[in-house]
Design a protein around this motif. Sequence first.
Motif, mmCIF file in Angstrom:
data_model
loop_
_atom_site.group_PDB
_atom_site.id
_atom_site.type_symbol
_atom_site.label_atom_id
_atom_site.label_comp_id
_atom_site.label_asym_id
_atom_site.label_seq_id
_atom_site.Cartn_x
_atom_site.Cartn_y
_atom_site.Cartn_z
ATOM 1 N N ASP A 1 0.825 -1.205 0.000
ATOM 2 C CA ASP A 1 0.000 0.000 0.000
ATOM 3 C C ASP A 1 0.859 1.254 0.000
ATOM 4 O O ASP A 1 0.362 2.357 0.083
ATOM 5 N N ARG A 2 2.186 1.086 -0.073
ATOM 6 C CA ARG A 2 3.159 2.194 -0.047
ATOM 7 C C ARG A 2 3.117 2.954 1.271
ATOM 8 O O ARG A 2 3.620 4.068 1.349
ATOM 9 N N THR A 3 2.481 2.382 2.262
ATOM 10 C CA THR A 3 2.387 3.084 3.533
ATOM 11 C C THR A 3 2.798 2.207 4.702
ATOM 12 O O THR A 3 3.659 2.552 5.487
ATOM 13 N N TYR A 4 2.156 1.048 4.784
ATOM 14 C CA TYR A 4 2.399 0.235 5.963
ATOM 15 C C TYR A 4 2.848 -1.191 5.652
ATOM 16 O O TYR A 4 3.779 -1.695 6.261
ATOM 17 N N GLY A 5 2.159 -1.843 4.752
ATOM 18 C CA GLY A 5 2.503 -3.243 4.526
ATOM 19 C C GLY A 5 1.909 -3.799 3.257
ATOM 20 O O GLY A 5 1.270 -3.092 2.489
ATOM 21 N N ASP A 6 2.157 -5.084 3.052
ATOM 22 C CA ASP A 6 1.558 -5.765 1.914
ATOM 23 C C ASP A 6 0.622 -6.827 2.461
ATOM 24 O O ASP A 6 1.057 -7.784 3.080
#
Lengths: 288, 325
Positions: B88-93
Motif C-alpha cells: 500500500d506504499r504506507t504500511y505493509g503488503d
Amino acid sequence: MLKVFTKSKKKKYATIPSEMAKHDVPEGIMTKCPNCKKIMYTKELVKNLKVCFHCQYHHSMNSKERLASFLDENSFEELNAGMISENPLNFPGYLEKLEKDRKKTEINEAVVTGQGTVDGHPIVVAVMDSTFRMGSMGSVVGEKITLAIEKADELSVPFIIFTASGGARMQEGVLSLMQMAKTSVALKRFSDNGGLIISIMTHPTTGGVSASFASLGDYNLAEPGALIGFAGRRIIEQTIREELPEDFQTSEFLMKHGQLDAVISRIELKEKIATILSIHQQGGDIGW
Amino acid sequence: MVGELEFEKPVIELRKKIAELKDFTMNADVDLSSEIEKLEARLEKLESDIYDHMKPWDRVQIARHPGRPTTLEYISLLFTDFFECHGDRTYGDDEAIVGGIAKYRGLPVTVIGHQRGKDTKENIRRNFGMPHPEGYRKALRLMKQADKFRRPIICFIDTKGAYPGKAAEERGQSEAIARNLFEMASLKVPVICIVIGEGGSGGALALGVGNHIHMLENSTYSVISPEGAAAILWKDAGQAKKAAESMKITAPDLKELGIVDEIIPEVKGGAHKDVKAQAEEMDAILHKSLKELRGLSEEQLVSHRYDKYKSIGEHSMIKEFIGVN
C-alpha cells in the motif's frame, strides 16, 4: 582413545606459489562473491548479468553495464552527456575529486540519461552510477534527470530510472537538497500528463534519492538484497539506541512493509519491464 | 472424498455404487450393463433434482467449499501477462488481497481480488482472505493507477469479511473501507465486480462499488454471515441455516433485489468441480459486460455508477405523519 591426545600433530606445509605461477592468473579473471565467498570466472559472471551462480547475489553494475543489459542493442542515444558540475560553494578539493572520478569511471557525472528501446518499446532512461562519487546527487544529477523527464513528456514515452545513490552530494550543500524538489516537480507534471514512471532501485538507494524520484514510480521495483532507506542504519541505531533487525532496509524488508510493487531478479528484469510496457502501450483498437 | 457436502450425499453414494457394479462386471462373468444403465439414468435424475433445487444453506456450503476456485485461479485462466503489484506504499503488503495489471483479450486491465488460501499454510499467510486496512489501501492505490492509465478495473469478491482485530482497528479498518467506497464512486473507468465465493459485508463491499456486479450462481453476498445474524437475532449461532434462508443472500435473491446484474451459471455441483469450464462461463459474461461499459464516456460511467447505487433500497411515504414542525 588416548592416542588422540598423545599422537603428535602432523606438520603442515604451506604452498607458496612461485612468482611465475602468480602471473599465470591475471588480475580480474576470477571474481569472489562477497556474499557466498565462492570464486567464479569474471567473464561467466558478466554473462550472467553479474548475478552470482551460487547464491544469486547481485554484484553492482555500472551505468554502461546496466544500459547494455537492459536496452535493445544499439538503441541507446545519450542526452546531455557533456554536462559537468561547477563548484558552487567553493568546496575545497571538490573539483579535483570530480576530475579524478571522471578519469576513473569515464563518465562525466553520476547519472547517464538517454533514449532507447526495451523489447521495441521506446523509453527515456536514466541510470545512476554508484562508481561516480557514490552516485550522489548534486546539481548536474538533478538537472540531467529533470531534462530526461521532460524529454519523456515531450515524446510521450515512459520514463524509467535505475537508482543507485548514497544520497545528496555534500559538496553542493542545499543546492543538492533542492534537486529532490526539482526532480519531483518534474515527475508530477509528467505524471499528470499521463506519463508512466518506473523506478528500479538497485544497491544502494538511500537518503535524498530514496526520498524523491526513486519512490515516485507508478511501479516501484527493486533488485533483490539492495539496501534501500532514508536514514542510514548506523544513524538510526545511534539515535534510538536500539538494535535493528538483520534484514532492515533491504528490498525484501521494504516489500514486506508495503513500499515496493515487486522485487525482481536482474535475470528476469528486462522481460518483466517489457510486460509492463506492453500493458501500458497506447495501442490502437485490438478488436474491442 | 474430501470436501463432500451433506446435501450431495445421495448422489455420491449412487455414483459409488455404479462404479462398484462396473468394476464387478469387468472382473466377473456377469453382465450387469442393463442394471448399470438404469442406475445411471437414476443418477442423472437425482443430480438434477438436487443441483437444480439447491437451498440457500446448500449454496452457502458450496460458496465455502475449501476447493472453490480463488481469485488467482480465475486470473490465470482469464487473463494474460498478469503482473502482481504489492504493497500500500504506507504500511505493509496484505496478502489477503491480490492485485495487478494484466491483459484481458488483449485489453490492458487492472485486476484486484480477495485471496483465500488453498491450504492451512497459505491460509495463515493470507489471513483466510480477511483483509487488514493495508489490503484495502493497496486495492485503492491500484484503482487510482488504473484511473490514471484509463484501464478498466475488474474486482473479484471472495471474503468472509474484513478482519476483526486489534491491529486492523488501530490502523483504521473503517476509514479504509469507507475511503474505497468514496473513491470508487468517482473512477472514470469501467468497474466490474464479480462475487466468486462469499461476499462478507463491508469487507466485500470495499471492492464492490462497480458499474456492473455479477455473481457466481452459488456465491453469497450479505451484510453479515448467517452465523453472525443468528447470534444477533436469536442469540444462537446454531440457527445459521434458518438465518441463511431468511436473509436473502444467494445470487438469485440479489438479482431479484436489483443489486446483481448477471448470475454466472455454475457447473453442476459447484465451480470447484471444473474450474476451466467455470472460467469459460465467466469469460462470456465478463466480455459482454466490458464491451457494454466501454461504450460509455467517462462522465457516463460515473453517473451510471451513481444511479445504480441511488436506486438500491426500498421505501414508501405516508400522508399522515408527525414531522418536527
